[in-house]
Design a protein around this motif. Sequence first.
Motif, PDB file in Angstrom:
ATOM      1  N   ALA A 196       0.844  -1.208   0.000  1.00 47.03           N
ATOM      2  CA  ALA A 196       0.000   0.000   0.000  1.00 47.03           C
ATOM      3  C   ALA A 196       0.874   1.250   0.000  1.00 47.03           C
ATOM      4  N   LYS A 197       1.907   1.250   0.830  1.00 46.22           N
ATOM      5  CA  LYS A 197       2.830   2.395   0.907  1.00 46.22           C
ATOM      6  C   LYS A 197       3.570   2.577  -0.427  1.00 46.22           C
ATOM      7  N   TYR A 198       4.040   1.453  -0.980  1.00 43.42           N
ATOM      8  CA  TYR A 198       4.766   1.471  -2.255  1.00 43.42           C
ATOM      9  C   TYR A 198       3.891   2.088  -3.356  1.00 43.42           C
ATOM     10  N   LEU A 199       2.643   1.606  -3.471  1.00 44.55           N
ATOM     11  CA  LEU A 199       1.752   2.094  -4.531  1.00 44.55           C
ATOM     12  C   LEU A 199       1.356   3.553  -4.319  1.00 44.55           C
ATOM     13  N   ARG A 200       1.173   3.937  -3.071  1.00 42.82           N
ATOM     14  CA  ARG A 200       0.792   5.325  -2.778  1.00 42.82           C
ATOM     15  C   ARG A 200       1.935   6.289  -3.079  1.00 42.82           C
ATOM     16  N   GLU A 201       3.148   5.924  -2.628  1.00 44.69           N
ATOM     17  CA  GLU A 201       4.273   6.861  -2.748  1.00 44.69           C
ATOM     18  C   GLU A 201       4.963   6.805  -4.110  1.00 44.69           C
ATOM     19  N   ARG A 202       5.185   5.593  -4.619  1.00 50.28           N
ATOM     20  CA  ARG A 202       5.977   5.491  -5.850  1.00 50.28           C
ATOM     21  C   ARG A 202       5.132   5.421  -7.119  1.00 50.28           C
ATOM     22  N   GLU A 203       3.917   4.888  -7.005  1.00 46.81           N
ATOM     23  CA  GLU A 203       3.050   4.799  -8.193  1.00 46.81           C
ATOM     24  C   GLU A 203       1.960   5.874  -8.177  1.00 46.81           C
ATOM     25  N   LYS A 204       1.937   6.660  -7.067  1.00 42.43           N
ATOM     26  CA  LYS A 204       0.974   7.770  -6.921  1.00 42.43           C
ATOM     27  C   LYS A 204      -0.483   7.305  -7.055  1.00 42.43           C
TER      28      LYS A 204
END
Length: 459
Positions: free
Chosen positions: A121-129
């Motif tokens: 969830a953090k990865y998709l929110r921060e890096r994939e916006k």
Amino acid sequence: MFENLTERLGKTLRDISGRGRLTEDNIKDTLREVRMALLEADVALPVVREFVAQVKERAVGTEVSKSLKPGQVFIKIVQSELEAVMGEANERLNLASQPPAVVMMAGLQGAGKTTSVGKLAKYLREREKKKVMVVSADVYRPAAIKQLETLAEEVGVECYPSTVMQKPVDIVNGAIEHARKQFFDVLLVDTAGRLHVDNDMMDEIKALHAAVKPVETLFVVDAMTGQDAANTAKAFGDALPLTGVILTKADGDARGGAALSVRKITGKPIKFMGMGEKVDALEPFHPDRVASRILGMGDVLSLIEEVERKVDKDKAQKLAKKVQKGKGFDLQDFKEQLEQMRNMGGMMGMLDKLPGMGNMSAQIKDKANDKQFNQMEAIINSMTPAERQRPDIIKGSRKKRIAAGSGTQIQDVNRLLKQFMQMQKMMKKMSGGGMKKMMRNMKGMMPPGGMGGMFPPGR
């Protein structure tokens, strides 16, 4: 990561040198050692057999050009075959669907499913916006629902509420409806795990999959279970249309058997690997970079990406200007450097990605462990602003006060000051145009027979 395999393969590949040609006879012993190294790393036997056969087929009869040594040619072949076993290139999540794109997580209890949902969830929110929502359909463990709520809050995403009284299908359908109305891009679904593969669990997860039709179904597996990881993944793959694998606890996997077996046995790509307990310790799985790490050549690309993401550029520029103007490097700057290093996963996390450091890291673990970094930070925190700016004023009574305030000994304070002085000298050299010289010296850190001579300069 993969220390045992790196060490064993490193020794083996160093031995094959001084030949003008690779023949069946002169690589026989090396191939036997490679085979043993892979078996000891708990790589599945069919994968080992096919890997050794492929390396042999490509290596036998290969002429060695004048610019390369046989060891380097053989390493290139081994590296290429390692990449092939693990899947050639990173495969991204396919989120191209009508929002919300539903991603379902499956796996055994204790594999790290719930934590991986939080990390992803953090990865998709921060890096994939992406606008991400998570939901727990694990109605057998109230603690899992609570854990996901806590993780969601920590990583800054919404968690759809669920209780143990509801049916998993109802929970997820409710979450999809809410996500659609609130314009979420991605919905991550945490499912129930069991202590082993059983029919009831498979029937339940099959029914859930059929009802919610996720675009991605990821199998979460503990890398430290080695060959068993690949076998469990296969059992799930036979029951569910898996689209990929998340390998957890890869930082604690000294052998590497799971990483080298999962793709070949399941036919499913490893999409991510968990590299620690922190919520940002999830990396996209790049077979070429992992192969490079296994062969002791480091993973400089991942390190550069991490620096780009985690280093405070404003602070770095400020320090660079300060040093260039000859204003000096003080203990406050030193403290900020320690903080930046912690953000990068600590000293050992960085060493693991540097060329030639794979074999060294075991020897220097004691000297470069992160407990020492915490101790150094505590010592600096016990100093006054004047002491941080002018370390030369720190004498007897001040040292005693600093040691008492940080819960350390006077010799610990002395050690820190000595390390700081060494860093200060290095900074002075860099400000005087010594950076190029320092980079030239870095070449000496490359592993013997490694990347250094593999490609001609300028390539």
